[in-house]
Motif scaffolding. Structure first.
Motif, PDB file in Angstrom:
ATOM      1  N   ALA A 106       0.865  -1.070   0.044  1.00 22.25           N
ATOM      2  CA  ALA A 106       0.147   0.033   0.049  1.00 22.25           C
ATOM      3  C   ALA A 106       0.886   1.296   0.081  1.00 22.25           C
ATOM      4  CB  ALA A 106      -0.843  -0.068   1.168  1.00 22.25           C
ATOM      5  N   TYR A 107       2.045   1.067   0.597  1.00 22.03           N
ATOM      6  CA  TYR A 107       2.729   2.224   0.744  1.00 22.03           C
ATOM      7  C   TYR A 107       3.173   3.088  -0.785  1.00 22.03           C
ATOM      8  CZ  TYR A 107       4.115   1.331   5.472  1.00 22.03           C
ATOM      9  OH  TYR A 107       4.165   1.026   6.886  1.00 22.03           O
ATOM     10  N   PRO A 108       3.460   2.453  -1.752  1.00 20.87           N
ATOM     11  CA  PRO A 108       3.865   3.301  -2.913  1.00 20.87           C
ATOM     12  C   PRO A 108       2.616   4.143  -3.427  1.00 20.87           C
ATOM     13  CG  PRO A 108       4.455   0.741  -3.089  1.00 20.87           C
ATOM     14  CD  PRO A 108       3.777   0.970  -1.891  1.00 20.87           C
ATOM     15  N   TYR A 109       1.309   3.556  -3.288  1.00 28.84           N
ATOM     16  CA  TYR A 109       0.225   4.465  -3.607  1.00 28.84           C
ATOM     17  C   TYR A 109      -0.171   5.642  -2.647  1.00 28.84           C
ATOM     18  CZ  TYR A 109      -0.745   0.351  -5.942  1.00 28.84           C
ATOM     19  OH  TYR A 109      -0.862  -0.710  -6.795  1.00 28.84           O
ATOM     20  N   LEU A 110       0.965   5.869  -1.683  1.00 29.32           N
ATOM     21  CA  LEU A 110       0.740   7.182  -0.858  1.00 29.32           C
ATOM     22  C   LEU A 110       1.495   8.270  -1.606  1.00 29.32           C
ATOM     23  CD1 LEU A 110       1.610   5.493   2.767  1.00 29.32           C
ATOM     24  CD2 LEU A 110      -0.806   6.629   2.015  1.00 29.32           C
ATOM     25  N   THR A 111       2.407   8.166  -2.504  1.00 32.20           N
ATOM     26  CA  THR A 111       3.354   8.929  -3.060  1.00 32.20           C
ATOM     27  C   THR A 111       2.210   9.557  -4.232  1.00 32.20           C
ATOM     28  OG1 THR A 111       3.885   7.217  -4.884  1.00 32.20           O
ATOM     29  CG2 THR A 111       5.196   7.783  -2.740  1.00 32.20           C
ATOM     30  N   ASP A 112       0.823   9.339  -4.275  1.00 34.07           N
ATOM     31  CA  ASP A 112       0.099   9.918  -5.291  1.00 34.07           C
ATOM     32  C   ASP A 112      -0.162  11.402  -4.802  1.00 34.07           C
ATOM     33  OD1 ASP A 112      -2.189   9.326  -7.643  1.00 34.07           O
ATOM     34  OD2 ASP A 112      -2.858  10.804  -6.056  1.00 34.07           O
ATOM     35  N   GLU A 113      -0.277  12.237  -5.759  1.00 35.69           N
ATOM     36  CA  GLU A 113      -0.328  13.747  -5.448  1.00 35.69           C
ATOM     37  C   GLU A 113      -1.906  14.228  -4.944  1.00 35.69           C
ATOM     38  OE1 GLU A 113       1.374  16.175  -8.378  1.00 35.69           O
ATOM     39  OE2 GLU A 113       3.498  15.033  -8.382  1.00 35.69           O
ATOM     40  N   SER A 114      -2.637  13.393  -4.768  1.00 36.60           N
ATOM     41  CA  SER A 114      -4.167  13.846  -4.479  1.00 36.60           C
ATOM     42  C   SER A 114      -3.958  14.222  -3.270  1.00 36.60           C
ATOM     43  CB  SER A 114      -5.316  12.663  -4.757  1.00 36.60           C
ATOM     44  OG  SER A 114      -4.876  11.602  -3.738  1.00 36.60           O
ATOM     45  N   PRO A 115      -4.824  15.369  -2.724  1.00 35.50           N
ATOM     46  CA  PRO A 115      -4.801  15.758  -1.273  1.00 35.50           C
ATOM     47  C   PRO A 115      -5.149  14.732  -0.346  1.00 35.50           C
ATOM     48  CG  PRO A 115      -5.933  17.139  -2.813  1.00 35.50           C
ATOM     49  CD  PRO A 115      -5.776  16.220  -3.663  1.00 35.50           C
ATOM     50  N   ARG A 116      -5.862  13.737  -0.560  1.00 35.59           N
ATOM     51  CA  ARG A 116      -6.357  12.709   0.535  1.00 35.59           C
ATOM     52  C   ARG A 116      -5.205  11.904   0.678  1.00 35.59           C
ATOM     53  NH1 ARG A 116     -12.035  10.009  -0.394  1.00 35.59           N
ATOM     54  NH2 ARG A 116     -11.530   8.671   1.366  1.00 35.59           N
ATOM     55  N   LEU A 117      -4.610  11.473  -0.501  1.00 39.14           N
ATOM     56  CA  LEU A 117      -3.463  10.469  -0.193  1.00 39.14           C
ATOM     57  C   LEU A 117      -2.184  11.101   0.406  1.00 39.14           C
ATOM     58  CD1 LEU A 117      -3.784   8.096  -3.189  1.00 39.14           C
ATOM     59  CD2 LEU A 117      -4.325   7.719  -0.939  1.00 39.14           C
ATOM     60  N   ARG A 118      -1.984  12.411  -0.157  1.00 35.94           N
ATOM     61  CA  ARG A 118      -0.871  13.283   0.451  1.00 35.94           C
ATOM     62  C   ARG A 118      -0.879  13.172   2.045  1.00 35.94           C
ATOM     63  NH1 ARG A 118       3.006  16.369  -1.577  1.00 35.94           N
ATOM     64  NH2 ARG A 118       2.533  15.304  -3.309  1.00 35.94           N
ATOM     65  N   ASN A 119      -2.354  13.625   2.462  1.00 34.46           N
ATOM     66  CA  ASN A 119      -2.633  13.613   4.119  1.00 34.46           C
ATOM     67  C   ASN A 119      -2.377  12.158   4.751  1.00 34.46           C
ATOM     68  OD1 ASN A 119      -3.320  16.394   4.044  1.00 34.46           O
ATOM     69  ND2 ASN A 119      -5.536  15.943   3.656  1.00 34.46           N
ATOM     70  N   ALA A 120      -2.748  11.272   3.845  1.00 37.57           N
ATOM     71  CA  ALA A 120      -2.479   9.762   4.507  1.00 37.57           C
ATOM     72  C   ALA A 120      -1.076   9.445   4.702  1.00 37.57           C
ATOM     73  CB  ALA A 120      -3.179   8.750   3.540  1.00 37.57           C
ATOM     74  N   LEU A 121      -0.255   9.928   3.817  1.00 34.68           N
ATOM     75  CA  LEU A 121       1.187   9.766   3.669  1.00 34.68           C
ATOM     76  C   LEU A 121       1.668  10.528   4.808  1.00 34.68           C
ATOM     77  CD1 LEU A 121       3.981   8.791   2.531  1.00 34.68           C
ATOM     78  CD2 LEU A 121       3.853  10.844   0.969  1.00 34.68           C
ATOM     79  N   ARG A 122       1.239  11.771   5.320  1.00 31.83           N
ATOM     80  CA  ARG A 122       1.533  12.549   6.309  1.00 31.83           C
ATOM     81  C   ARG A 122       1.202  11.776   7.446  1.00 31.83           C
ATOM     82  NH1 ARG A 122      -0.614  16.802   4.729  1.00 31.83           N
ATOM     83  NH2 ARG A 122       1.222  17.681   3.533  1.00 31.83           N
ATOM     84  N   TYR A 123       0.098  11.428   7.573  1.00 30.69           N
ATOM     85  CA  TYR A 123      -0.284  10.549   8.716  1.00 30.69           C
ATOM     86  C   TYR A 123       0.469   9.524   9.001  1.00 30.69           C
ATOM     87  CZ  TYR A 123      -3.554   8.228  12.376  1.00 30.69           C
ATOM     88  OH  TYR A 123      -3.807   7.616  13.031  1.00 30.69           O
ATOM     89  N   THR A 124       0.789   8.521   8.084  1.00 26.45           N
ATOM     90  CA  THR A 124       1.736   7.401   8.018  1.00 26.45           C
ATOM     91  C   THR A 124       3.150   7.878   8.717  1.00 26.45           C
ATOM     92  OG1 THR A 124       0.703   6.367   6.028  1.00 26.45           O
ATOM     93  CG2 THR A 124       2.623   5.298   6.646  1.00 26.45           C
ATOM     94  N   ILE A 125       3.740   8.827   8.132  1.00 28.85           N
ATOM     95  CA  ILE A 125       5.021   8.974   8.803  1.00 28.85           C
ATOM     96  C   ILE A 125       5.163   9.788  10.218  1.00 28.85           C
ATOM     97  CG2 ILE A 125       7.088  10.296   8.177  1.00 28.85           C
ATOM     98  CD1 ILE A 125       6.400   9.691   5.147  1.00 28.85           C
ATOM     99  N   TYR A 126       4.243  10.581  10.159  1.00 25.82           N
ATOM    100  CA  TYR A 126       4.037  11.565  11.595  1.00 25.82           C
ATOM    101  C   TYR A 126       2.983  11.081  12.447  1.00 25.82           C
ATOM    102  CZ  TYR A 126       6.901  15.004   9.060  1.00 25.82           C
ATOM    103  OH  TYR A 126       7.753  15.655   8.330  1.00 25.82           O
ATOM    104  N   GLY A 127       2.052  10.115  12.110  1.00 21.56           N
ATOM    105  CA  GLY A 127       1.226   9.723  13.305  1.00 21.56           C
ATOM    106  C   GLY A 127       0.204  10.579  13.626  1.00 21.56           C
TER     107      GLY A 127
END
Length: 215
Positions: A106-127
């Motif tokens: 699932a991780y590679p899809y977090l690099t999508d530039e859509s706002p929702r996935l960008r927020n999901a990436l931020r949450y994944t790394i920062y919690g």
């Protein structure tokens, strides 16, 4: 679904319950308070022993199916087909690689530039606490590296953007970071970790650097 996985990584079960409403597992308007402790128990059991890396999707789906008899929790028909497909593919992957983790896919899809996935990436790394998790960040980059390498070796379409260069770093086993001398500890460090960090410091690591600086 990716947002739910990001919440699962941090055991944010309150957010997962809301994700299940979005996915159609729980109807709008249902009282979530009685469901939350039941789901928390199921997820705690699924994550026991190794966290998200230890998650077996097929077993988790089976456990979730059991609670549909006692709580207003349902599995939408379209999602039943997705669950079956992922379960089969996960089983095949585990035969070839016992260390296979569905979360890594699932991780590679977090690099999508859509706002929702960008927020999901931020949450994944920062919690939830907003504290940068270096190990999680490296996990995401390693997963993306593996994704790129697999895509290239499979003869698929070339990846777009500068991040495609990450796949080329897998073979650079002798990379030394600028300004640092090679040491015994560095040489024993996993090659994939060094390659991921090398990519972050390279000219092609713009996406991840901009993400870190823009938080």
């Amino acid at each position: 679904m990716i947002e739910a996985i990001a919440h699962l990584i941090h055991r944010d079960y309150g957010a997962i319950v809301k994700d299940f409403v979005k996915l159609g597992f729980i109807s709008d308007g249902v009282n979530l308070e009685p469901i939350l402790p039941v789901l928390a128990k199921v997820f705690d059991q699924a994550l026991e022993g190794g966290g998200a890396k230890n998650l077996n999707f097929q077993e988790l789906a089976s456990d979730l199916a059991q609670i549909t008899f006692d709580y207003p929790f349902k599995i939408p028909p379209y999602f039943a087909l997705i669950i079956r497909a992922i379960g089969v593919l996960e089983g095949i992957a585990l035969v070839g690689n016992p260390d296979f983790a569905i979360v890594d896919e699932a991780y590679p899809y977090l690099t999508d530039e859509s706002p929702r996935l960008r927020n999901a990436l931020r949450y994944t790394i920062y919690g939830k606490s907003g504290v940068f998790d270096a190990e999680r960040f490296i996990d995401v980059m390693q997963a993306f590296e593996s994704f790129i390498t697999a895509a290239k070796s499979g003869g698929g379409e070339s990846m777009n953007g500068d991040m495609a260069e990450l796949g080329m770093l897998q073979s650079q086993t002798g990379y030394i970071f600028p300004g640092f001398l090679s040491s015994a500890s560095q040489q024993t460090q996993p090659i994939q970790t060094r390659a991921a960090l090398a990519f972050l410091l390279s000219e092609k690591g713009n996406f991840f650097r901009e993400f870190l600086l823009g938080y």
